[in-house]
Design a protein around this motif. Structure first.
Motif, PDB file in Angstrom:
ATOM      1  N   VAL A   1      14.729   0.194  -4.437  1.00  0.00           N
ATOM      2  CA  VAL A   1      15.026   1.068  -3.294  1.00  0.00           C
ATOM      3  C   VAL A   1      15.434   2.446  -3.807  1.00  0.00           C
ATOM      4  O   VAL A   1      14.990   3.483  -3.296  1.00  0.00           O
ATOM      5  CB  VAL A   1      16.121   0.450  -2.383  1.00  0.00           C
ATOM      6  CG1 VAL A   1      16.583   1.451  -1.334  1.00  0.00           C
ATOM      7  CG2 VAL A   1      15.607  -0.826  -1.723  1.00  0.00           C
ATOM      8  N   ILE A   2      16.260   2.465  -4.854  1.00  0.00           N
ATOM      9  CA  ILE A   2      16.683   3.753  -5.418  1.00  0.00           C
ATOM     10  C   ILE A   2      15.462   4.516  -5.949  1.00  0.00           C
ATOM     11  O   ILE A   2      15.271   5.692  -5.656  1.00  0.00           O
ATOM     12  CB  ILE A   2      17.755   3.535  -6.515  1.00  0.00           C
ATOM     13  CG1 ILE A   2      19.054   3.048  -5.863  1.00  0.00           C
ATOM     14  CG2 ILE A   2      18.003   4.812  -7.321  1.00  0.00           C
ATOM     15  CD1 ILE A   2      20.128   2.613  -6.839  1.00  0.00           C
ATOM     16  N   LEU A   3      14.597   3.812  -6.686  1.00  0.00           N
ATOM     17  CA  LEU A   3      13.400   4.486  -7.225  1.00  0.00           C
ATOM     18  C   LEU A   3      12.477   4.958  -6.102  1.00  0.00           C
ATOM     19  O   LEU A   3      11.781   5.958  -6.233  1.00  0.00           O
ATOM     20  CB  LEU A   3      12.636   3.542  -8.166  1.00  0.00           C
ATOM     21  CG  LEU A   3      13.302   3.276  -9.515  1.00  0.00           C
ATOM     22  CD1 LEU A   3      12.587   2.147 -10.258  1.00  0.00           C
ATOM     23  CD2 LEU A   3      13.328   4.525 -10.386  1.00  0.00           C
ATOM     24  N   ALA A   4      12.506   4.233  -4.986  1.00  0.00           N
ATOM     25  CA  ALA A   4      11.613   4.587  -3.877  1.00  0.00           C
ATOM     26  C   ALA A   4      12.099   5.801  -3.096  1.00  0.00           C
ATOM     27  O   ALA A   4      11.292   6.543  -2.540  1.00  0.00           O
ATOM     28  CB  ALA A   4      11.452   3.392  -2.925  1.00  0.00           C
ATOM     29  N   ILE A   5      13.412   6.023  -3.042  1.00  0.00           N
ATOM     30  CA  ILE A   5      13.873   7.113  -2.157  1.00  0.00           C
ATOM     31  C   ILE A   5      14.561   8.273  -2.883  1.00  0.00           C
ATOM     32  O   ILE A   5      14.741   9.329  -2.291  1.00  0.00           O
ATOM     33  CB  ILE A   5      14.790   6.587  -1.016  1.00  0.00           C
ATOM     34  CG1 ILE A   5      16.131   6.054  -1.550  1.00  0.00           C
ATOM     35  CG2 ILE A   5      14.081   5.529  -0.187  1.00  0.00           C
ATOM     36  CD1 ILE A   5      17.116   5.673  -0.426  1.00  0.00           C
TER      37      ILE A   5
END
Ligand code: PMP
Ligand code: GLU
Length: 397
Positions: A107-111
Protein backbone atom coordinates in the motif's frame (compact mmCIF):
# COMPACT_ATOMS: atom_id res chain seq x y z
CA UNK A 1 33.31 -5.05 -4.99
CA UNK A 2 30.10 -4.84 -3.00
CA UNK A 3 27.83 -2.23 -4.52
CA UNK A 4 24.48 -2.22 -2.79
CA UNK A 5 21.74 0.00 -4.11
CA UNK A 6 21.32 3.18 -2.07
CA UNK A 7 17.80 1.95 -1.30
CA UNK A 8 19.04 -1.18 0.40
CA UNK A 9 22.08 0.43 1.98
CA UNK A 10 19.74 2.82 3.80
CA UNK A 11 17.39 0.07 5.01
CA UNK A 12 17.73 -1.05 8.64
CA UNK A 13 17.16 -4.70 9.49
CA UNK A 14 14.03 -5.51 11.52
CA UNK A 15 14.94 -5.02 15.20
CA UNK A 16 12.17 -7.36 16.38
CA UNK A 17 13.32 -10.20 14.16
CA UNK A 18 17.00 -9.51 14.91
CA UNK A 19 16.45 -9.76 18.67
CA UNK A 20 14.45 -12.93 18.28
CA UNK A 21 17.18 -14.46 16.15
CA UNK A 22 19.80 -13.52 18.73
CA UNK A 23 17.75 -15.16 21.44
CA UNK A 24 17.36 -18.33 19.35
CA UNK A 25 21.11 -18.46 18.77
CA UNK A 26 21.77 -18.22 22.51
CA UNK A 27 19.20 -20.97 23.10
CA UNK A 28 20.92 -23.18 20.54
CA UNK A 29 24.17 -22.69 22.49
CA UNK A 30 22.41 -24.11 25.53
CA UNK A 31 21.44 -20.87 27.33
CA UNK A 32 18.03 -20.89 28.99
CA UNK A 33 16.76 -17.69 27.33
CA UNK A 34 13.15 -16.57 27.74
CA UNK A 35 12.15 -14.88 24.51
CA UNK A 36 9.86 -11.90 25.06
CA UNK A 37 11.14 -10.15 21.94
CA UNK A 38 9.17 -11.17 18.88
CA UNK A 39 5.41 -10.75 19.04
CA UNK A 40 3.63 -13.89 18.01
CA UNK A 41 0.98 -16.00 19.71
CA UNK A 42 2.41 -19.11 21.37
CA UNK A 43 -0.78 -21.11 20.63
CA UNK A 44 -1.04 -23.75 17.95
CA UNK A 45 -3.24 -22.99 14.95
CA UNK A 46 -6.76 -24.28 15.79
CA UNK A 47 -7.55 -27.81 14.56
CA UNK A 48 -10.41 -26.94 12.19
CA UNK A 49 -8.05 -24.59 10.31
CA UNK A 50 -5.35 -27.25 10.06
CA UNK A 51 -7.94 -29.75 8.79
CA UNK A 52 -9.02 -27.34 6.05
CA UNK A 53 -5.39 -26.97 4.93
CA UNK A 54 -4.91 -30.75 4.80
CA UNK A 55 -8.11 -31.05 2.79
CA UNK A 56 -6.88 -28.33 0.40
CA UNK A 57 -3.76 -30.39 -0.29
CA UNK A 58 -5.84 -33.50 -1.00
CA UNK A 59 -8.21 -31.49 -3.18
CA UNK A 60 -5.26 -30.27 -5.26
CA UNK A 61 -5.35 -26.59 -4.46
CA UNK A 62 -1.84 -26.58 -5.81
CA UNK A 63 -1.97 -24.16 -8.72
CA UNK A 64 -1.26 -20.43 -8.92
CA UNK A 65 -4.16 -18.54 -7.40
CA UNK A 66 -5.60 -15.24 -8.60
CA UNK A 67 -3.01 -12.54 -7.79
CA UNK A 68 -5.20 -10.81 -5.15
CA UNK A 69 -6.15 -14.20 -3.66
CA UNK A 70 -8.92 -16.77 -4.22
CA UNK A 71 -12.31 -15.16 -4.76
CA UNK A 72 -13.73 -17.50 -2.09
CA UNK A 73 -11.23 -16.10 0.45
CA UNK A 74 -11.92 -12.50 -0.56
CA UNK A 75 -15.64 -13.24 -0.17
CA UNK A 76 -14.97 -14.60 3.31
CA UNK A 77 -12.99 -11.45 4.21
CA UNK A 78 -15.69 -9.23 2.75
CA UNK A 79 -18.26 -11.06 4.93
CA UNK A 80 -16.00 -10.70 7.98
CA UNK A 81 -15.67 -6.96 7.44
CA UNK A 82 -19.45 -6.69 7.21
CA UNK A 83 -20.17 -8.97 10.18
CA UNK A 84 -17.55 -7.69 12.61
CA UNK A 85 -16.86 -4.13 11.46
CA UNK A 86 -20.09 -3.04 9.71
CA UNK A 87 -18.02 -2.18 6.63
CA UNK A 88 -18.84 -2.74 2.98
CA UNK A 89 -15.83 -3.82 0.94
CA UNK A 90 -16.38 -5.86 -2.22
CA UNK A 91 -13.91 -8.64 -3.08
CA UNK A 92 -12.51 -6.30 -5.76
CA UNK A 93 -11.44 -3.94 -2.99
CA UNK A 94 -9.51 -6.64 -1.15
CA UNK A 95 -6.01 -7.96 -1.89
CA UNK A 96 -4.58 -10.91 0.03
CA UNK A 97 -0.82 -11.13 0.34
CA UNK A 98 2.04 -12.76 2.13
CA UNK A 99 1.10 -11.50 5.59
CA UNK A 100 -0.14 -8.10 6.69
CA UNK A 101 3.48 -7.01 6.41
CA UNK A 102 3.51 -7.36 2.63
CA UNK A 103 0.20 -5.56 2.35
CA UNK A 104 1.36 -2.56 4.43
CA UNK A 105 4.43 -2.33 2.22
CA UNK A 106 2.42 -2.75 -0.99
CA UNK A 107 0.00 0.00 0.00
CA UNK A 108 2.85 2.37 0.85
CA UNK A 109 4.60 1.61 -2.45
CA UNK A 110 1.30 2.09 -4.28
CA UNK A 111 0.45 5.53 -2.90
CA UNK A 112 3.64 7.19 -1.63
CA UNK A 113 5.84 9.07 -4.10
CA UNK A 114 9.33 10.44 -3.60
CA UNK A 115 9.14 13.31 -1.10
CA UNK A 116 5.59 12.54 0.08
CA UNK A 117 5.22 12.78 3.84
CA UNK A 118 3.78 9.94 5.88
CA UNK A 119 2.74 10.72 9.44
CA UNK A 120 3.57 7.96 11.88
CA UNK A 121 2.37 8.37 15.45
CA UNK A 122 5.22 7.04 17.56
CA UNK A 123 6.06 4.73 19.23
CA UNK A 124 5.27 2.64 16.16
CA UNK A 125 5.99 -0.76 14.71
CA UNK A 126 9.58 -0.91 13.43
CA UNK A 127 8.76 -1.76 9.81
CA UNK A 128 6.64 1.30 8.93
CA UNK A 129 9.62 3.67 8.90
CA UNK A 130 11.64 1.35 6.70
CA UNK A 131 8.80 0.77 4.25
CA UNK A 132 8.32 4.52 3.83
CA UNK A 133 12.06 4.84 3.20
CA UNK A 134 11.83 2.13 0.51
CA UNK A 135 9.13 4.19 -1.20
CA UNK A 136 11.42 7.26 -0.94
CA UNK A 137 8.81 8.95 1.19
CA UNK A 138 9.53 11.10 4.23
CA UNK A 139 8.76 9.77 7.71
CA UNK A 140 7.08 12.33 9.92
CA UNK A 141 7.19 10.89 13.43
CA UNK A 142 4.46 12.29 15.63
CA UNK A 143 5.47 11.52 19.21
CA UNK A 144 2.87 10.46 21.76
CA UNK A 145 4.53 9.65 25.05
CA UNK A 146 3.45 7.67 28.06
CA UNK A 147 1.90 10.80 29.62
CA UNK A 148 -0.74 10.70 26.87
CA UNK A 149 -1.04 6.90 26.98
CA UNK A 150 0.85 6.74 23.69
CA UNK A 151 -2.06 8.19 21.67
CA UNK A 152 -2.01 11.31 19.49
CA UNK A 153 -4.73 13.95 19.61
CA UNK A 154 -6.50 15.67 16.73
CA UNK A 155 -4.66 18.91 17.45
CA UNK A 156 -1.31 17.15 17.28
CA UNK A 157 -2.30 15.58 13.97
CA UNK A 158 -3.36 18.96 12.64
CA UNK A 159 0.03 20.45 13.45
CA UNK A 160 1.82 17.67 11.54
CA UNK A 161 -0.20 17.90 8.31
CA UNK A 162 1.38 19.84 5.44
CA UNK A 163 0.55 20.08 1.76
CA UNK A 164 3.00 17.19 1.23
CA UNK A 165 1.20 14.82 3.61
CA UNK A 166 0.06 11.72 1.77
CA UNK A 167 -0.99 9.40 4.55
CA UNK A 168 -1.04 8.62 8.23
CA UNK A 169 -0.41 5.12 9.54
CA UNK A 170 -2.64 4.40 12.49
CA UNK A 171 -2.14 1.16 14.39
CA UNK A 172 -4.80 0.31 16.97
CA UNK A 173 -4.46 -1.79 19.08
CA UNK A 174 -0.86 -0.67 18.88
CA UNK A 175 2.38 -2.49 18.52
CA UNK A 176 4.49 -1.72 20.61
CA UNK A 177 2.39 0.12 23.23
CA UNK A 178 -0.87 -1.82 23.41
CA UNK A 179 -2.75 1.50 23.25
CA UNK A 180 -6.28 1.29 21.80
CA UNK A 181 -8.05 4.33 20.33
CA UNK A 182 -11.66 4.68 21.51
CA UNK A 183 -14.41 5.80 19.13
CA UNK A 184 -14.24 9.29 20.67
CA UNK A 185 -10.47 9.52 20.23
CA UNK A 186 -10.82 8.46 16.60
CA UNK A 187 -13.59 11.02 16.12
CA UNK A 188 -11.14 13.71 17.21
CA UNK A 189 -8.72 12.58 14.48
CA UNK A 190 -11.54 12.42 11.92
CA UNK A 191 -12.49 16.01 12.83
CA UNK A 192 -9.06 17.06 11.54
CA UNK A 193 -8.84 14.61 8.63
CA UNK A 194 -12.14 15.94 7.27
CA UNK A 195 -10.37 19.24 6.63
CA UNK A 196 -7.61 17.50 4.64
CA UNK A 197 -9.34 15.26 2.11
CA UNK A 198 -6.10 14.29 0.31
CA UNK A 199 -4.67 12.54 3.35
CA UNK A 200 -5.20 8.78 3.30
CA UNK A 201 -5.31 6.58 6.40
CA UNK A 202 -3.55 3.24 6.54
CA UNK A 203 -5.34 1.59 9.47
CA UNK A 204 -3.33 -1.39 10.72
CA UNK A 205 -5.86 -3.49 12.64
CA UNK A 206 -3.86 -6.71 12.89
CA UNK A 207 -4.43 -6.78 16.70
CA UNK A 208 -8.18 -6.10 16.36
CA UNK A 209 -9.20 -9.16 18.35
CA UNK A 210 -6.57 -8.83 21.03
CA UNK A 211 -8.42 -6.07 22.74
CA UNK A 212 -9.37 -5.88 26.43
CA UNK A 213 -11.81 -2.98 26.30
CA UNK A 214 -14.55 -5.09 24.79
CA UNK A 215 -14.92 -3.49 21.40
CA UNK A 216 -12.83 -2.64 18.40
CA UNK A 217 -13.74 0.46 16.48
CA UNK A 218 -12.30 1.06 13.02
CA UNK A 219 -11.66 4.56 11.71
CA UNK A 220 -13.15 3.29 8.42
CA UNK A 221 -16.54 3.18 10.14
CA UNK A 222 -16.87 6.97 10.09
CA UNK A 223 -18.94 7.88 7.01
CA UNK A 224 -16.66 10.92 6.46
CA UNK A 225 -13.74 8.56 5.90
CA UNK A 226 -15.31 6.66 3.03
CA UNK A 227 -12.80 5.92 0.25
CA UNK A 228 -9.87 7.24 2.28
CA UNK A 229 -9.02 4.35 4.56
CA UNK A 230 -7.02 1.26 3.69
CA UNK A 231 -7.50 -1.40 6.34
CA UNK A 232 -4.69 -3.84 7.02
CA UNK A 233 -5.49 -7.10 8.78
CA UNK A 234 -4.81 -10.81 8.59
CA UNK A 235 -4.85 -14.15 10.34
CA UNK A 236 -1.44 -14.08 12.04
CA UNK A 237 -2.46 -12.77 15.45
CA UNK A 238 -6.17 -13.53 15.80
CA UNK A 239 -5.89 -17.19 14.74
CA UNK A 240 -2.30 -17.96 15.79
CA UNK A 241 -1.18 -18.32 12.17
CA UNK A 242 2.01 -16.25 11.92
CA UNK A 243 3.87 -18.83 9.83
CA UNK A 244 1.08 -19.31 7.31
CA UNK A 245 1.71 -15.80 5.94
CA UNK A 246 -1.74 -14.53 5.07
CA UNK A 247 -2.77 -10.90 5.45
CA UNK A 248 -4.86 -8.48 3.44
CA UNK A 249 -5.63 -4.89 2.56
CA UNK A 250 -9.18 -3.61 2.07
CA UNK A 251 -9.58 -0.13 0.64
CA UNK A 252 -10.61 1.99 -2.33
CA UNK A 253 -10.72 0.07 -5.62
CA UNK A 254 -7.91 2.16 -7.17
CA UNK A 255 -5.56 1.20 -4.32
CA UNK A 256 -6.54 -2.48 -4.53
CA UNK A 257 -5.92 -2.46 -8.29
CA UNK A 258 -2.49 -0.88 -7.88
CA UNK A 259 -1.52 -3.29 -5.10
CA UNK A 260 -2.63 -6.21 -7.22
CA UNK A 261 -0.56 -4.93 -10.16
CA UNK A 262 2.51 -4.64 -7.92
CA UNK A 263 1.93 -8.07 -6.41
CA UNK A 264 1.49 -9.54 -9.91
CA UNK A 265 5.01 -8.47 -10.85
CA UNK A 266 6.57 -9.20 -7.53
CA UNK A 267 5.26 -12.22 -5.64
CA UNK A 268 1.98 -13.35 -7.31
CA UNK A 269 -0.79 -14.52 -4.99
CA UNK A 270 0.23 -16.05 -1.64
CA UNK A 271 0.31 -19.78 -0.91
CA UNK A 272 -2.81 -21.59 -2.12
CA UNK A 273 -2.92 -23.93 0.90
CA UNK A 274 -2.50 -21.10 3.38
CA UNK A 275 -5.31 -19.21 1.64
CA UNK A 276 -7.67 -22.17 2.09
CA UNK A 277 -6.66 -22.33 5.77
CA UNK A 278 -7.39 -18.60 6.17
CA UNK A 279 -10.78 -19.09 4.52
CA UNK A 280 -11.62 -21.70 7.16
CA UNK A 281 -10.48 -19.27 9.86
CA UNK A 282 -12.86 -16.55 8.67
CA UNK A 283 -15.80 -18.83 7.89
CA UNK A 284 -15.50 -21.17 10.88
CA UNK A 285 -16.34 -20.84 14.56
CA UNK A 286 -14.80 -17.79 16.22
CA UNK A 287 -14.62 -19.45 19.65
CA UNK A 288 -10.86 -19.96 19.33
CA UNK A 289 -10.38 -16.21 18.94
CA UNK A 290 -12.12 -15.38 22.21
CA UNK A 291 -10.37 -18.20 24.08
CA UNK A 292 -6.97 -16.87 23.03
CA UNK A 293 -8.02 -13.28 23.75
CA UNK A 294 -8.97 -14.31 27.30
CA UNK A 295 -5.61 -16.01 27.80
CA UNK A 296 -3.81 -12.86 26.61
CA UNK A 297 -5.86 -10.75 29.00
CA UNK A 298 -4.92 -12.96 31.97
CA UNK A 299 -1.27 -12.68 30.97
CA UNK A 300 -1.56 -8.93 30.53
CA UNK A 301 -2.87 -8.67 34.09
CA UNK A 302 -0.05 -10.87 35.35
CA UNK A 303 2.79 -9.02 33.63
CA UNK A 304 1.40 -5.61 34.57
CA UNK A 305 1.24 -6.60 38.25
CA UNK A 306 4.82 -7.92 38.12
CA UNK A 307 6.19 -4.89 36.24
CA UNK A 308 4.68 -2.57 38.84
CA UNK A 309 7.04 -4.20 41.37
CA UNK A 310 10.16 -3.35 39.33
CA UNK A 311 11.92 -0.17 40.49
CA UNK A 312 12.51 2.39 37.72
CA UNK A 313 9.82 0.96 35.42
CA UNK A 314 6.85 3.20 34.62
CA UNK A 315 3.93 1.80 32.61
CA UNK A 316 0.74 2.75 30.90
CA UNK A 317 -1.53 -0.29 31.26
CA UNK A 318 -2.01 -1.68 27.72
CA UNK A 319 -5.60 -2.13 26.50
CA UNK A 320 -4.74 -4.45 23.63
CA UNK A 321 -2.15 -6.41 21.61
CA UNK A 322 0.33 -8.49 23.62
CA UNK A 323 3.05 -6.03 24.49
CA UNK A 324 4.00 -3.88 27.47
CA UNK A 325 6.17 -0.88 26.83
CA UNK A 326 7.58 0.41 30.12
CA UNK A 327 9.45 3.68 30.32
CA UNK A 328 12.85 2.85 31.73
CA UNK A 329 14.89 6.05 31.42
CA UNK A 330 15.25 6.30 35.22
CA UNK A 331 17.76 3.47 34.91
CA UNK A 332 19.98 5.25 32.38
CA UNK A 333 23.40 6.13 33.76
CA UNK A 334 23.37 3.24 36.27
CA UNK A 335 26.04 0.55 36.37
CA UNK A 336 26.57 -3.12 37.05
CA UNK A 337 30.29 -3.69 37.51
CA UNK A 338 31.96 -2.21 34.43
CA UNK A 339 28.77 -2.23 32.46
CA UNK A 340 27.08 1.17 32.10
CA UNK A 341 23.48 1.38 30.97
CA UNK A 342 23.44 4.45 28.79
CA UNK A 343 20.21 3.83 26.92
CA UNK A 344 17.42 1.37 26.09
CA UNK A 345 19.67 -0.58 23.71
CA UNK A 346 22.15 -1.19 26.54
CA UNK A 347 19.35 -2.17 28.89
CA UNK A 348 17.85 -4.70 26.45
CA UNK A 349 21.32 -6.19 25.90
CA UNK A 350 21.93 -6.31 29.69
CA UNK A 351 18.64 -8.15 30.24
CA UNK A 352 19.57 -10.61 27.51
CA UNK A 353 23.16 -11.28 28.51
CA UNK A 354 22.85 -11.00 32.28
CA UNK A 355 19.22 -12.11 32.81
CA UNK A 356 18.68 -14.30 29.74
CA UNK A 357 15.50 -12.42 28.90
CA UNK A 358 15.05 -11.16 25.33
CA UNK A 359 13.13 -7.90 24.86
CA UNK A 360 13.30 -5.18 22.20
CA UNK A 361 14.73 -1.72 22.81
CA UNK A 362 12.30 1.15 22.21
CA UNK A 363 14.81 2.84 19.90
CA UNK A 364 13.64 1.00 16.79
CA UNK A 365 10.02 1.89 17.64
CA UNK A 366 10.92 5.59 17.83
CA UNK A 367 10.88 5.88 21.64
CA UNK A 368 14.38 5.61 23.10
CA UNK A 369 13.13 5.81 26.71
CA UNK A 370 11.17 2.58 26.60
CA UNK A 371 11.63 -1.13 26.15
CA UNK A 372 9.16 -3.70 24.79
CA UNK A 373 8.25 -7.08 26.26
CA UNK A 374 5.89 -9.42 24.42
CA UNK A 375 3.76 -11.44 26.83
CA UNK A 376 2.51 -13.92 24.23
CA UNK A 377 4.00 -16.73 26.27
CA UNK A 378 3.08 -18.93 29.24
CA UNK A 379 2.38 -17.48 32.71
CA UNK A 380 5.31 -19.52 33.94
CA UNK A 381 7.66 -17.84 31.45
CA UNK A 382 6.24 -14.42 32.28
CA UNK A 383 6.79 -14.95 36.04
CA UNK A 384 10.33 -16.24 35.60
CA UNK A 385 11.26 -13.54 33.05
CA UNK A 386 10.01 -10.73 35.28
CA UNK A 387 11.81 -12.25 38.28
CA UNK A 388 15.05 -12.18 36.29
CA UNK A 389 14.46 -8.65 34.99
CA UNK A 390 13.74 -7.41 38.52
CA UNK A 391 16.90 -9.06 39.79
CA UNK A 392 18.92 -7.42 36.97
CA UNK A 393 17.44 -4.01 37.78
CA UNK A 394 18.15 -4.42 41.50
CA UNK A 395 21.80 -5.13 40.72
CA UNK A 396 22.20 -1.74 38.99
CA UNK A 397 23.79 0.95 41.13
N1 PMP B 1 1.44 -4.86 11.64
C1 PMP B 1 1.83 -4.91 12.91
C2 PMP B 1 1.57 -3.75 13.78
C3 PMP B 1 2.48 -6.04 13.40
O1 PMP B 1 2.87 -6.08 14.67
C4 PMP B 1 2.70 -7.13 12.56
C5 PMP B 1 3.41 -8.35 13.11
N2 PMP B 1 4.61 -8.61 12.53
C6 PMP B 1 2.29 -7.03 11.23
C7 PMP B 1 1.65 -5.88 10.80
C8 PMP B 1 2.53 -8.10 10.21
O2 PMP B 1 1.87 -9.28 10.48
P1 PMP B 1 1.91 -10.49 9.46
O3 PMP B 1 2.81 -10.14 8.34
O4 PMP B 1 2.39 -11.66 10.24
O5 PMP B 1 0.50 -10.70 9.01
N1 GLU C 1 4.86 -8.04 14.78
C1 GLU C 1 5.79 -8.84 15.46
C2 GLU C 1 6.70 -8.00 16.32
O1 GLU C 1 6.65 -6.81 16.29
C3 GLU C 1 6.51 -9.79 14.57
C4 GLU C 1 7.88 -9.43 14.11
C5 GLU C 1 7.85 -8.43 12.99
O2 GLU C 1 7.42 -8.79 11.92
O3 GLU C 1 8.21 -7.29 13.28
O4 GLU C 1 7.42 -8.58 17.09
Amino acid sequence: MEELSARLAALSPSATLAMSQKSQELKAQGFDVINLSVGEPDFNTPDHIKTAAKQAIDDNFSFYTAVPGYMSLRNAISAKLKRENHLNFTPQQIVVGNGAKQEVCNVILAIVDKGDEVIIPTPAWVSYFEMVKLAEGVNVALPAGIDQNFKITGDQLESAITDKTKAIILCSPSNPTGAVYSKEELADLVRVLKKHPRVMVIADEIYEHINYIGQHYSIAEFPEMENRVVIINGVSKAYAMTGWRIGYMAGPTWVAKAVSKLQGQYTSGPSSIAQKAAEAAYNGSQDCVSLMRQAFEDRRNLIVSLIKEIPGFQISVPDGAFYVFPKVDQLFGKKYGDRVINDANDLAMYFLEEGLVASVSGVAFGDPNCIRFSYATSSENIREAMRRVKECVEKLK
